[in-house]
Design an enzyme around this catalytic site. Structure first.
Site, mmCIF file in Angstrom:
data_model
loop_
_atom_site.group_PDB
_atom_site.id
_atom_site.type_symbol
_atom_site.label_atom_id
_atom_site.label_comp_id
_atom_site.label_asym_id
_atom_site.label_seq_id
_atom_site.Cartn_x
_atom_site.Cartn_y
_atom_site.Cartn_z
ATOM 1 N N LYS A 260 13.141 12.143 -11.056
ATOM 2 C CA LYS A 260 12.396 11.112 -11.090
ATOM 3 C C LYS A 260 12.140 10.355 -9.749
ATOM 4 C CE LYS A 260 16.390 7.796 -11.435
ATOM 5 N NZ LYS A 260 16.960 6.769 -12.316
ATOM 6 N N ARG B 55 20.348 -2.037 -20.893
ATOM 7 C CA ARG B 55 18.865 -1.746 -20.563
ATOM 8 C C ARG B 55 18.057 -1.226 -21.760
ATOM 9 N NH1 ARG B 55 18.940 0.887 -14.769
ATOM 10 N NH2 ARG B 55 19.116 2.759 -16.110
ATOM 11 N N TYR C 279 5.894 -8.828 16.829
ATOM 12 C CA TYR C 279 5.649 -9.999 16.179
ATOM 13 C C TYR C 279 6.852 -11.035 16.341
ATOM 14 C CZ TYR C 279 1.607 -7.665 14.337
ATOM 15 O OH TYR C 279 0.473 -6.859 14.367
ATOM 16 N N MET D 234 4.088 -2.747 10.257
ATOM 17 C CA MET D 234 3.695 -1.967 9.206
ATOM 18 C C MET D 234 3.732 -0.529 9.594
ATOM 19 S SD MET D 234 -0.204 -2.302 7.325
ATOM 20 C CE MET D 234 0.317 -3.639 6.440
#
Length: 385
Positions: A39, A137, A271, A319
């Site tokens: 998965k 669940r 930053y 990023m």
């Protein structure tokens, strides 16, 4: 410079290590079949190559969460038993039935939809009934189990379904001795007994995930489902390291150092200037960031092997990039920065990054983004088996 070294970044996936891990896990659960869980794109490793490698090593089932993941495996030519378990109303039931995929059913709504799809397809659906034995669940509650089992048996009698499995999932298998383990096993056995007394003849009964495969032999039943352990990562540091279980991490994440420069003392980095150099030093720019899956929560803490020594992220993870303080060392531009791997060269592990980010190693490997190319090592050419 070789092809991989010229990449901005890469995730090397060692399929020989994956195959070896599968063999170790099969030995841990001797007598049970093994499902290789792929998965979330095989926990970030690449679903199709990893599924094939697992089958090459003796896995008899492949597991996915979503039906679209399972259908993608079939589209890639993967045969054998495939199961998926995370369904929502209106899901691609007919497509899954026609692709001979085992589908999980946790409630009456799902059974009704899969029966309707089987009628449309003109062939029985292979279904596995999931019991909620305490995880809370997905899965059918014990109070609702008799109704679901009865309806599934009726559908079997009509020829619209074949109940191929009875299964459940642990809540705390990664905490040895937790009282919920024995409690869930008892509930599971009762629910299986009820289904079998009602006439269900499952091909497989299964409950064990990776930690249960490694530490709870009484949970192995007919099949174990191995996810994170197949990729050479311990399901919990408390259980032991990968090496303690004879496992080897499959993924190595590396990048090419993009810039090296000298800066004076008192120079802010990134930053917010959350890191300021304490003395004249050299900085290395690593072209990976949170868009690639490097956790921003590891800013100032994430370990990286650069120039033969472990460094730490200096300042924030941005990023697309982050900086390491090289402590005055000289490193060639284009050199490897190894973010994590099996540790052969002294590099950090995925678990080291998990600790730095306050998360689990599952998340570290799974979050590595699509713009980081996967480079597969030790593939067996198709058709050579």
């Amino acid at each position: 410079m070789n092809e991989t070294a010229s990449l901005r970044a890469r995730a090397e996936i060692d399929l020989a290590a994956l195959r070896a891990n599968v063999r170790v896990l099969r030995a841990r659960a001797a007598g049970a079949q093994l499902m290789g869980v792929v998965k979330s794109d095989a926990y970030g490793h690449g679903a199709v190559p990893c599924a094939r490698a697992a089958l090459e090593a003796g896995a008899t089932w492949i597991g996915t969460a979503t039906p679209h993941e399972a259908l993608a495996l079939r589209a890639a030519g993967l045969g054998g038993r495939v199961m998926c378990w995370l369904w929502t109303p209106g899901g691609p039931w007919r497509e899954a039935i026609e692709a001979d995929i085992d589908v999980s059913v946790s409630g009456m709504w799902a059974l009704r939809e899969v029966v309707a799809a089987a009628r449309e397809a003109g062939r029985p659906a292979r279904i596995q009934l999931k019991a909620d034995t305490g995880l809370g669940r997905n899965g059918c509650q014990p109070a609702d189990w008799p109704e679901l089992v009865s309806a599934a048996r009726t559908a079997e009698g009509e020829g619209t379904v074949k109940v191929t499995g009875l299964w459940s999932h642990f809540a705390c298998a990664d905490e040895p001795g937790h009282p919920s383990i024995a409690a869930q096993l008892a509930v599971y056995r009762d629910m299986v007994a009820h289904a079998e007394k009602a006439g269900v003849e499952p091909e497989v009964r299964h409950m064990a995930n990776s930690p249960a495969t490694l530490t709870i032999p009484e949970s192995h039943f007919d099949l174990v489902r191995t996810g994170i352990a197949m990729y050479g990562i311990s399901p919990s540091p408390e259980l032991g390291t990968p090496a303690d279980f004879g496992l080897r991490p499959v993924m190595t994440l590396a990048a090419s150092v993009a810039l090296v420069k000298q800066v004076p003392a008192g120079h802010g980095i990134g930053y917010g200037h959350h890191y300021t150099t304490s003395a004249e030093t050299t900085l290395g720019l690593i072209p990976l960031g949170y868009a690639d899956g490097i956790p921003r929560h590891a800013s100032g803490r994430g370990p990286v092997l650069v120039g033969g020594a472990r460094r730490r992220v200096a300042g924030g993870v941005a990023m697309d990039q982050f900086v390491v303080d090289l402590d005055g060392d000289t490193v060639e531009v284009g050199s490897d920065a190894v973010i994590f791997g099996p540790g052969d060269r002294g590099e950090p592990s995925a678990e080291d990054w998990a600790e730095a980010a306050g998360t689990i190693a599952y998340e570290i490997v799974t979050r590595i983004g699509g713009r980081v190319p996967r480079v597969y090592l030790n593939e067996i050419p198709t058709g050579s088996l």
